[in-house]
Design a protein around this motif. Structure first.
Motif, PDB file in Angstrom:
ATOM      1  N   PHE A   1       9.003  -2.931   3.936  1.00 32.61           N
ATOM      2  CA  PHE A   1       9.221  -2.840   2.502  1.00 32.61           C
ATOM      3  C   PHE A   1       8.578  -1.595   1.899  1.00 32.61           C
ATOM      4  O   PHE A   1       9.152  -0.949   1.032  1.00 32.61           O
ATOM      5  CB  PHE A   1       8.724  -4.110   1.808  1.00 32.61           C
ATOM      6  CG  PHE A   1       9.210  -4.274   0.397  1.00 32.61           C
ATOM      7  CD1 PHE A   1      10.566  -4.200   0.088  1.00 32.61           C
ATOM      8  CD2 PHE A   1       8.322  -4.518  -0.631  1.00 32.61           C
ATOM      9  CE1 PHE A   1      11.030  -4.364  -1.213  1.00 32.61           C
ATOM     10  CE2 PHE A   1       8.767  -4.688  -1.938  1.00 32.61           C
ATOM     11  CZ  PHE A   1      10.121  -4.603  -2.229  1.00 32.61           C
ATOM     12  N   ALA A   2       7.391  -1.217   2.370  1.00 30.45           N
ATOM     13  CA  ALA A   2       6.730  -0.024   1.840  1.00 30.45           C
ATOM     14  C   ALA A   2       7.575   1.221   2.101  1.00 30.45           C
ATOM     15  O   ALA A   2       7.731   2.072   1.218  1.00 30.45           O
ATOM     16  CB  ALA A   2       5.331   0.128   2.439  1.00 30.45           C
ATOM     17  N   SER A   3       8.131   1.338   3.289  1.00 31.24           N
ATOM     18  CA  SER A   3       9.001   2.483   3.593  1.00 31.24           C
ATOM     19  C   SER A   3      10.258   2.449   2.736  1.00 31.24           C
ATOM     20  O   SER A   3      10.712   3.495   2.253  1.00 31.24           O
ATOM     21  CB  SER A   3       9.392   2.490   5.074  1.00 31.24           C
ATOM     22  OG  SER A   3       8.273   2.787   5.860  1.00 31.24           O
ATOM     23  N   LEU A   4      10.811   1.275   2.529  1.00 31.14           N
ATOM     24  CA  LEU A   4      11.978   1.138   1.667  1.00 31.14           C
ATOM     25  C   LEU A   4      11.654   1.618   0.251  1.00 31.14           C
ATOM     26  O   LEU A   4      12.452   2.319  -0.378  1.00 31.14           O
ATOM     27  CB  LEU A   4      12.459  -0.315   1.637  1.00 31.14           C
ATOM     28  CG  LEU A   4      13.587  -0.611   0.652  1.00 31.14           C
ATOM     29  CD1 LEU A   4      14.875   0.064   1.099  1.00 31.14           C
ATOM     30  CD2 LEU A   4      13.790  -2.109   0.515  1.00 31.14           C
TER      31      LEU A   4
ATOM     32  N   ARG B   1       0.850  -1.195   0.000  1.00 31.20           N
ATOM     33  CA  ARG B   1       0.000   0.000   0.000  1.00 31.20           C
ATOM     34  C   ARG B   1       0.884   1.243   0.000  1.00 31.20           C
ATOM     35  O   ARG B   1       1.648   1.471   0.939  1.00 31.20           O
ATOM     36  CB  ARG B   1      -0.898  -0.026   1.236  1.00 31.20           C
ATOM     37  CG  ARG B   1      -1.928   1.055   1.301  1.00 31.20           C
ATOM     38  CD  ARG B   1      -2.889   0.757   2.457  1.00 31.20           C
ATOM     39  NE  ARG B   1      -3.752   1.853   2.764  1.00 31.20           N
ATOM     40  CZ  ARG B   1      -4.930   2.082   2.200  1.00 31.20           C
ATOM     41  NH1 ARG B   1      -5.365   1.273   1.250  1.00 31.20           N
ATOM     42  NH2 ARG B   1      -5.664   3.111   2.564  1.00 31.20           N
ATOM     43  N   LEU B   2       0.772   2.024  -1.087  1.00 28.76           N
ATOM     44  CA  LEU B   2       1.535   3.255  -1.245  1.00 28.76           C
ATOM     45  C   LEU B   2       0.647   4.321  -1.872  1.00 28.76           C
ATOM     46  O   LEU B   2      -0.354   4.001  -2.508  1.00 28.76           O
ATOM     47  CB  LEU B   2       2.736   3.042  -2.182  1.00 28.76           C
ATOM     48  CG  LEU B   2       3.803   2.044  -1.797  1.00 28.76           C
ATOM     49  CD1 LEU B   2       4.751   1.821  -2.959  1.00 28.76           C
ATOM     50  CD2 LEU B   2       4.564   2.535  -0.584  1.00 28.76           C
TER      51      LEU B   2
ATOM     52  N   LEU C   1      14.726  -5.998  -5.819  1.00 29.05           N
ATOM     53  CA  LEU C   1      15.055  -5.140  -4.683  1.00 29.05           C
ATOM     54  C   LEU C   1      14.884  -5.893  -3.367  1.00 29.05           C
ATOM     55  O   LEU C   1      15.771  -5.865  -2.502  1.00 29.05           O
ATOM     56  CB  LEU C   1      14.184  -3.883  -4.686  1.00 29.05           C
ATOM     57  CG  LEU C   1      14.384  -2.921  -3.519  1.00 29.05           C
ATOM     58  CD1 LEU C   1      15.829  -2.425  -3.454  1.00 29.05           C
ATOM     59  CD2 LEU C   1      13.405  -1.760  -3.619  1.00 29.05           C
ATOM     60  N   HIS C   2      13.782  -6.583  -3.213  1.00 35.26           N
ATOM     61  CA  HIS C   2      13.516  -7.346  -1.988  1.00 35.26           C
ATOM     62  C   HIS C   2      14.606  -8.384  -1.756  1.00 35.26           C
ATOM     63  O   HIS C   2      15.132  -8.520  -0.651  1.00 35.26           O
ATOM     64  CB  HIS C   2      12.135  -8.002  -2.082  1.00 35.26           C
ATOM     65  CG  HIS C   2      11.665  -8.598  -0.810  1.00 35.26           C
ATOM     66  ND1 HIS C   2      11.958  -9.890  -0.437  1.00 35.26           N
ATOM     67  CD2 HIS C   2      10.918  -8.068   0.187  1.00 35.26           C
ATOM     68  CE1 HIS C   2      11.411 -10.144   0.728  1.00 35.26           C
ATOM     69  NE2 HIS C   2      10.777  -9.056   1.135  1.00 35.26           N
TER      70      HIS C   2
ATOM     71  N   ARG D   1       9.360   3.820  -0.650  1.00 33.43           N
ATOM     72  CA  ARG D   1       9.245   5.280  -0.648  1.00 33.43           C
ATOM     73  C   ARG D   1      10.631   5.923  -0.682  1.00 33.43           C
ATOM     74  O   ARG D   1      10.880   6.877  -1.426  1.00 33.43           O
ATOM     75  CB  ARG D   1       8.463   5.757   0.567  1.00 33.43           C
ATOM     76  CG  ARG D   1       6.985   5.477   0.503  1.00 33.43           C
ATOM     77  CD  ARG D   1       6.263   6.055   1.725  1.00 33.43           C
ATOM     78  NE  ARG D   1       4.893   5.638   1.762  1.00 33.43           N
ATOM     79  CZ  ARG D   1       4.433   4.587   2.446  1.00 33.43           C
ATOM     80  NH1 ARG D   1       5.255   3.845   3.177  1.00 33.43           N
ATOM     81  NH2 ARG D   1       3.152   4.269   2.416  1.00 33.43           N
ATOM     82  N   CYS D   2      11.542   5.400   0.127  1.00 38.98           N
ATOM     83  CA  CYS D   2      12.914   5.932   0.152  1.00 38.98           C
ATOM     84  C   CYS D   2      13.616   5.692  -1.180  1.00 38.98           C
ATOM     85  O   CYS D   2      14.361   6.556  -1.666  1.00 38.98           O
ATOM     86  CB  CYS D   2      13.704   5.324   1.302  1.00 38.98           C
ATOM     87  SG  CYS D   2      13.133   5.896   2.919  1.00 38.98           S
ATOM     88  N   ALA D   3      13.381   4.538  -1.797  1.00 37.45           N
ATOM     89  CA  ALA D   3      13.972   4.253  -3.113  1.00 37.45           C
ATOM     90  C   ALA D   3      13.481   5.278  -4.139  1.00 37.45           C
ATOM     91  O   ALA D   3      14.260   5.745  -4.979  1.00 37.45           O
ATOM     92  CB  ALA D   3      13.615   2.835  -3.559  1.00 37.45           C
ATOM     93  N   CYS D   4      12.217   5.656  -4.049  1.00 44.79           N
ATOM     94  CA  CYS D   4      11.681   6.677  -4.959  1.00 44.79           C
ATOM     95  C   CYS D   4      12.402   8.007  -4.759  1.00 44.79           C
ATOM     96  O   CYS D   4      12.756   8.681  -5.733  1.00 44.79           O
ATOM     97  CB  CYS D   4      10.183   6.871  -4.716  1.00 44.79           C
ATOM     98  SG  CYS D   4       9.154   5.513  -5.302  1.00 44.79           S
ATOM     99  N   LEU D   5      12.626   8.390  -3.507  1.00 50.88           N
ATOM    100  CA  LEU D   5      13.316   9.649  -3.231  1.00 50.88           C
ATOM    101  C   LEU D   5      14.740   9.631  -3.769  1.00 50.88           C
ATOM    102  O   LEU D   5      15.194  10.598  -4.389  1.00 50.88           O
ATOM    103  CB  LEU D   5      13.318   9.940  -1.732  1.00 50.88           C
ATOM    104  CG  LEU D   5      11.955  10.264  -1.127  1.00 50.88           C
ATOM    105  CD1 LEU D   5      12.069  10.391   0.389  1.00 50.88           C
ATOM    106  CD2 LEU D   5      11.369  11.524  -1.736  1.00 50.88           C
ATOM    107  N   VAL D   6      15.440   8.532  -3.563  1.00 50.53           N
ATOM    108  CA  VAL D   6      16.812   8.418  -4.073  1.00 50.53           C
ATOM    109  C   VAL D   6      16.805   8.487  -5.597  1.00 50.53           C
ATOM    110  O   VAL D   6      17.616   9.190  -6.199  1.00 50.53           O
ATOM    111  CB  VAL D   6      17.475   7.109  -3.579  1.00 50.53           C
ATOM    112  CG1 VAL D   6      18.787   6.838  -4.303  1.00 50.53           C
ATOM    113  CG2 VAL D   6      17.685   7.165  -2.073  1.00 50.53           C
ATOM    114  N   TYR D   7      15.887   7.778  -6.224  1.00 52.25           N
ATOM    115  CA  TYR D   7      15.776   7.789  -7.692  1.00 52.25           C
ATOM    116  C   TYR D   7      15.533   9.208  -8.204  1.00 52.25           C
ATOM    117  O   TYR D   7      16.192   9.666  -9.145  1.00 52.25           O
ATOM    118  CB  TYR D   7      14.641   6.854  -8.109  1.00 52.25           C
ATOM    119  CG  TYR D   7      14.298   6.885  -9.572  1.00 52.25           C
ATOM    120  CD1 TYR D   7      15.183   6.392 -10.522  1.00 52.25           C
ATOM    121  CD2 TYR D   7      13.076   7.388 -10.002  1.00 52.25           C
ATOM    122  CE1 TYR D   7      14.855   6.407 -11.877  1.00 52.25           C
ATOM    123  CE2 TYR D   7      12.745   7.401 -11.346  1.00 52.25           C
ATOM    124  CZ  TYR D   7      13.629   6.916 -12.280  1.00 52.25           C
ATOM    125  OH  TYR D   7      13.313   6.932 -13.620  1.00 52.25           O
ATOM    126  N   LEU D   8      14.602   9.934  -7.589  1.00 53.38           N
ATOM    127  CA  LEU D   8      14.297  11.294  -8.027  1.00 53.38           C
ATOM    128  C   LEU D   8      15.470  12.235  -7.780  1.00 53.38           C
ATOM    129  O   LEU D   8      15.741  13.117  -8.598  1.00 53.38           O
ATOM    130  CB  LEU D   8      13.029  11.797  -7.339  1.00 53.38           C
ATOM    131  CG  LEU D   8      11.747  11.079  -7.769  1.00 53.38           C
ATOM    132  CD1 LEU D   8      10.590  11.475  -6.864  1.00 53.38           C
ATOM    133  CD2 LEU D   8      11.429  11.329  -9.229  1.00 53.38           C
TER     134      LEU D   8
END
Length: 110
Positions: A71-74, A30-31, A57-58, A76-83
Motif C-alpha cells: 500500500f505504501a508503494s501504491l 510510513r512515507l 483507494l484501498h 507513492r505511485c498515486a502521488c506521482l500520477v496526481y502530480l
C-alpha cells in the motif's frame, strides 16, 4: 541539474509514520513527509479527508485486483500520477504555474 533535487528541504525527505483507521482497522503507514503533503492535497482535491481517501483507494484496489500488495508503494505511485496530471493541466492553461514541486510535492515560493 542535480541542484534542483539536491535543494529539496531535508524535512520533506524525513520518514513519517501515521496511524490511519481504514474500515475499522488501525494501520500504520510510513512515507516521506513530501508524500504525505501530496496525499493531503490529493484527498482535498477529491473532496475527502485523508483517511476517507486512503480507505476508498484501498477498497477500490481490493475490488479491482483482489489484494493490495504494498500500500505504501501504491500511495507513492498515486502521488506521482496526481502530480503528473496537475502538470498536464497546467500546460493546458497558459500563464499558470504549479504550486508544488512536480517531483516531491514541495511547495514552491511564489
Amino acid at each position: 541539474m542535480c541542484h534542483l533535487f539536491a535543494s529539496i528541504p531535508q524535512d520533506d525527505t524525513e520518514m513519517e509514520t501515521r496511524s490511519v483507521r481504514m474500515n475499522g482497522q488501525v494501520t500504520s503507514i510510513r512515507l516521506e513527509a513530501a508524500f504525505w503533503h501530496t496525499l493531503e492535497d490529493l484527498a482535498e482535491n477529491q473532496g475527502m479527508t485523508l483517511a476517507k481517501f486512503l480507505t476508498t483507494l484501498h477498497d477500490e484496489v481490493l475490488e479491482l485486483q483482489g489484494r493490495v500488495r504494498n500500500f505504501a508503494s501504491l500511495l507513492r505511485c498515486a502521488c506521482l500520477v496526481y502530480l503528473q496530471q496537475q502538470d498536464a493541466a497546467v500546460f493546458e492553461k497558459p500563464g499558470t504555474a504549479p504550486s508544488r514541486h512536480p517531483l516531491s510535492g514541495i511547495r514552491i515560493a511564489s
